[in-house]
Design a protein around this motif. Sequence first.
Motif, PDB file in Angstrom:
ATOM      1  N   PHE A 116       0.833  -1.204   0.000  1.00  0.00           N
ATOM      2  CA  PHE A 116       0.000   0.000   0.000  1.00  0.00           C
ATOM      3  C   PHE A 116       0.867   1.253   0.000  1.00  0.00           C
ATOM      4  N   SER A 117       1.909   1.252   0.803  1.00  0.00           N
ATOM      5  CA  SER A 117       2.807   2.403   0.863  1.00  0.00           C
ATOM      6  C   SER A 117       3.510   2.619  -0.476  1.00  0.00           C
ATOM      7  N   SER A 118       3.867   1.525  -1.150  1.00  0.00           N
ATOM      8  CA  SER A 118       4.609   1.626  -2.417  1.00  0.00           C
ATOM      9  C   SER A 118       3.785   2.257  -3.536  1.00  0.00           C
ATOM     10  N   ILE A 119       2.460   2.165  -3.429  1.00  0.00           N
ATOM     11  CA  ILE A 119       1.616   2.761  -4.469  1.00  0.00           C
ATOM     12  C   ILE A 119       1.094   4.138  -4.058  1.00  0.00           C
ATOM     13  N   GLY A 120       1.659   4.668  -2.966  1.00  0.00           N
ATOM     14  CA  GLY A 120       1.334   6.042  -2.580  1.00  0.00           C
ATOM     15  C   GLY A 120       0.214   6.191  -1.582  1.00  0.00           C
ATOM     16  N   MET A 121      -0.168   5.095  -0.933  1.00  0.00           N
ATOM     17  CA  MET A 121      -1.227   5.157   0.053  1.00  0.00           C
ATOM     18  C   MET A 121      -0.671   5.436   1.456  1.00  0.00           C
TER      19      MET A 121
END
Length: 387
Positions: A336-341
């Motif tokens: 999730f963090s890697s896709i900007g969340m």
Amino acid sequence: MENFVFQNGTKILFGKDEEHQTGIETAAYGKNVLLHFGGGSIKKSGLYDTVVASLKEQDANIVELGGVKPNPSIDLVREGVSLCREHNIDIILAVGGGSVIDSAKAIGIGAYHDGDAWDFFTGDAQVTDCLPIGVVLTIPAAGSETSGGSVITNEEGEYKRAVGHGTMRPAFAILNPVLTYTLPAYQTACGITDMSSHIFERYFTNEKNVDLTDRLCEATLKTIIQQAPLVLEDPENYAARAEIMWAGTIAHNDSLGVGRSEDWASHDIEHEVSGIYDIAHGAGLAIIFPAWMKYVYKHDVNRFAQFANRVWDVEIDLNDLEKTALEGIRKTEEFFSSIGMPVRLSEIDIDEKHFEEMAKKATDRGPLGGFVKLQDEDVKEIYQLAK
């Protein structure tokens, strides 16, 4: 595997230029059309003109209702119900994403109710019928294009509530991946999180001997994980956009939940966050779901270890299944963090101020969840883990 009845009657038209079929598909349900949409994006893209032209080719009488916002409001639903009655609407055409479709469904059931449409969302009225709904999808995320559910926000009291019924499934849905090319990266990522979460809600079950649907869930998740960076890197990658768009539909058309109990606590917990703070639903789920996982994984460590292994390719440590399970949760959060969340409430400037209020509102109709039953104190602890 539990007994089940599965029926999904939504007709799907998938692919390039299929939006030109809107008029023909809509005409099968009548002449009087409520055209429902959000802001100005469909006009800027030219989709509005295409849809209107297609409807006029079939001599449709078009009544417009724009203005749907993320976390769609009951006030606009009420306006739509009045228009349906005033103009004897035959079908509601939702052009947009999940918020527009959810709003259309709420209008559709409200048109058959003598009272307020909000009655359905409080449980004071039961759905019996719905005006036909047509969809031209522009945001792959909520899966509302083939589901029988709707989520609406009532600003009075800051409530966000859901209702579902088989009659609320759209009659048809047009899915052209090209229409998603112009979505901002953040909105695309929110959609990816939302569809992933729909699968999580079904995957974490207490039902045994459901390996087929386990595998279907895992395959859909792995497809999303593989295609997400491709879509974000190249927004006009048709193949990747098509995979993501279809995954969003599969994630929430009920086929992944047959024969198994489902959870849905995380969605209810998130609804209280976006109900008060008006954040994107997908962003809220990226924060809440890993926190929920951390809180409940010990209930069935084997299932969480299986999730880690089959979805994230984590090698199972037979001597320490808990380690394997926690690594799967870590990788979920990392994705999730890697896709900007965001993956913490603090990242979007939400503090503890409303934790107790949100926890009590989330459970005001009873305990949450099918995997683990959660009371208000449990929900408050999940908010704490998410902060």
